[in-house]
Design an enzyme around this catalytic site. Structure first.
Site, mmCIF file in Angstrom:
data_model
loop_
_atom_site.group_PDB
_atom_site.id
_atom_site.type_symbol
_atom_site.label_atom_id
_atom_site.label_comp_id
_atom_site.label_asym_id
_atom_site.label_seq_id
_atom_site.Cartn_x
_atom_site.Cartn_y
_atom_site.Cartn_z
ATOM 1 N N TYR A 71 -8.261 1.173 -3.627
ATOM 2 C CA TYR A 71 -6.952 1.486 -4.211
ATOM 3 C C TYR A 71 -6.304 0.199 -4.674
ATOM 4 C CZ TYR A 71 -4.805 -0.407 0.016
ATOM 5 O OH TYR A 71 -4.408 -1.239 1.039
ATOM 6 N N THR A 75 1.583 -4.499 4.228
ATOM 7 C CA THR A 75 1.446 -4.822 5.657
ATOM 8 C C THR A 75 0.826 -6.198 5.885
ATOM 9 O OG1 THR A 75 -0.730 -3.753 5.743
ATOM 10 C CG2 THR A 75 1.216 -2.399 6.292
ATOM 11 N N ASP A 76 0.120 -6.737 4.876
ATOM 12 C CA ASP A 76 -0.587 -8.011 5.096
ATOM 13 C C ASP A 76 0.350 -9.130 5.539
ATOM 14 O OD1 ASP A 76 -3.176 -7.830 2.472
ATOM 15 O OD2 ASP A 76 -2.835 -6.712 4.338
ATOM 16 N N THR A 80 0.817 -1.218 0.000
ATOM 17 C CA THR A 80 0.000 0.000 0.000
ATOM 18 C C THR A 80 0.842 1.257 0.000
ATOM 19 O OG1 THR A 80 -1.811 -1.112 1.095
ATOM 20 C CG2 THR A 80 -1.747 1.264 1.342
ATOM 21 N N LYS A 104 0.161 -8.032 12.641
ATOM 22 C CA LYS A 104 -0.849 -7.098 12.132
ATOM 23 C C LYS A 104 -2.154 -7.458 12.825
ATOM 24 C CE LYS A 104 -3.023 -5.140 8.008
ATOM 25 N NZ LYS A 104 -3.059 -5.082 6.516
ATOM 26 N N GLU A 138 -2.227 -30.189 27.023
ATOM 27 C CA GLU A 138 -3.412 -31.051 26.826
ATOM 28 C C GLU A 138 -3.127 -32.169 25.824
ATOM 29 O OE1 GLU A 138 -6.335 -27.391 26.554
ATOM 30 O OE2 GLU A 138 -7.448 -29.278 26.662
HETATM 31 N N1 DGL Z 1 -2.531 -5.549 -0.391
HETATM 32 C C1 DGL Z 1 -2.083 -5.292 0.965
HETATM 33 C C2 DGL Z 1 -0.558 -5.539 1.050
HETATM 34 O O1 DGL Z 1 0.150 -5.227 0.076
HETATM 35 C C3 DGL Z 1 -2.362 -3.901 1.384
HETATM 36 C C4 DGL Z 1 -2.063 -3.661 2.820
HETATM 37 C C5 DGL Z 1 -0.924 -2.689 3.014
HETATM 38 O O2 DGL Z 1 0.135 -2.761 2.368
HETATM 39 O O3 DGL Z 1 -1.075 -1.872 3.950
HETATM 40 O O4 DGL Z 1 -0.109 -6.031 2.083
#
Ligand code: DGL
Length: 350
Positions: free
Chosen positions: A47, A113-114, A34, A186, A307
């Site tokens: 986007y 971020t993913d 992003t 995340k 467990e």
């Molecule tokens: N498509 C997601 C990624 O590239 C968008 C999330 C982001 O980068 O914040 O991880």
């Protein structure tokens, strides 16, 4: 008058050259996400990630040039939901080359971020340098109102030039915080403060162009890691199965039938799984597929022999690693050994 102008020009040239000589060499490797995303309208949440190139990202933050001698390269330009083994192997080898052969003082990686937490942990185990490696991204696209990417990138460079960040392993720098690769997660789908520090918390912060480390990372990483990708062109196949009430054994059976090398279970509670899934797991382990028990719970360890009698079934407990990071450690562990007890030791150390 001519002499004065000449002296001024020489003085300016010396200042520029001195300041250039004095600044650390930082390489920014762009992978997309992003931070490189573009939305149709700046107010829109619609986007596409991975649209803007590395030089545009650098040009958008000229203040970085006061911190370091900056240069960049584009490895890929993808949404990080498409991050894969091939990019990980290329990235780890390139970071080692930049830090150990090309004299760079630190590396910043712009990333979606993913899966940032996964890439950070993979590099934490495969980069062999004490120099800072900092991942940065953003939750808002590059042309959004109050885009968070430029500040995150600036802060990541500030961390990369900071002696305090040396020897701390790979770090993520988001929203003014520094988070270690083992525990970063995340935690929120859309908020800018989505990254949390898991079991170890946030280890530091960046403010006014300076990084501050509040607690040291104690587990093995980077120069103390036994794992290396330098001679690898592929990684072992490890899948993750999600656990839930009345869970179907079909996904785990599918990994067995596809002859996967390992299977991580995102189990319920302390890494428990439904009886039908348990039966498939025992058969899989006995056929040579390593089973690792982890948990779908957002926090807390998956304990050994609690467990589930792991020693009886030769299962491994993921301890402080969530399922997506337990998978990464199992992939790398399987490049060293298939012995379940030796693999369990890796989970105690990394
Ligand atoms: N498509 C997601 C990624 O590239 C968008 C999330 C982001 O980068 O914040 O991880």
């Amino acid at each position: 008058m001519k002499h004065i102008k000449l002296l001024a020009a020489i003085a300016l040239a010396l200042c520029i050259s001195f300041s250039a000589v004095a600044k650390p060499k930082i390489r920014i490797i762009a992978t997309g996400g992003t931070i490189a995303g573009v939305s149709s309208t700046s107010a829109s949440s619609a986007y596409t990630a991975g649209q803007v190139g590395i030089q545009t990202l650098i040009d958008a933050v000229p203040q970085m040039l006061y911190l370091a001698d900056i240069s960049g390269e584009q490895l890929v330009n993808i949404g990080s939901q498409d991050m894969n083994d091939e990019v990980w192997l290329k990235l780890a080898k390139r970071v080692n080359q930049l830090l150990n052969e090309e004299g760079y003082d630190g590396v910043v990686i712009t990333h979606g971020t993913d899966t940032m937490e996964e890439t950070a942990y993979f590099l934490n185990l495969t980069v062999h340098s004490e120099k800072p490696v900092i991942l940065a991204g953003s939750m808002r696209p590059s042309n959004a109102i109050s885009a968070d990417g430029p500040a995150n990138l600036y802060n990541a460079v500030a961390a990369a030039v900071s002696p305090a960040c040396k020897g701390q392993g790979v770090l993520c720098c988001m929203n003014n915080q520094l988070l270690d690769a083992k525990s970063v997660i995340k935690s929120h789908t859309i908020d800018c403060d989505t990254f949390e520090g898991g079991h170890y918390g946030v280890i530091g912060y960046v403010y006014n162009g300076e990084a501050h480390i509040l607690q040291k990372v104690t587990t093995k990483h980077t120069v103390s890691s036994v794992f290396s990708v330098e001679k690898l062109d592929r990684l072992p196949k490890v899948g993750i199965v999600y656990g839930y009430a009345n869970c179907s054994p079909l996904p785990m059976q599918a990994f067995v039938d596809a002859q996967y090398d390992g299977i991580v279970l995102a189990g319920v509670g302390d890494g428990n799984f439904y009886k039908d899934v348990f039966d498939v797991a025992v058969k899989a382990q006995n056929s040579g597929i390593q089973i690792v028990r982890s948990s779908r719970c957002p926090s807390g360890p998956t304990c050994l022999n609690s467990e589930v009698d792991d020693d009886k079934y030769h299962f491994v407990a993921s301890l402080d690693l969530n399922p997506q990071k337990a998978r990464i450690l199992l992939m790398l562990a399987l490049t060293k050994t298939h012995d379940w007890q030796e693999i369990q030791e890796f989970y105690k150390e990394y």
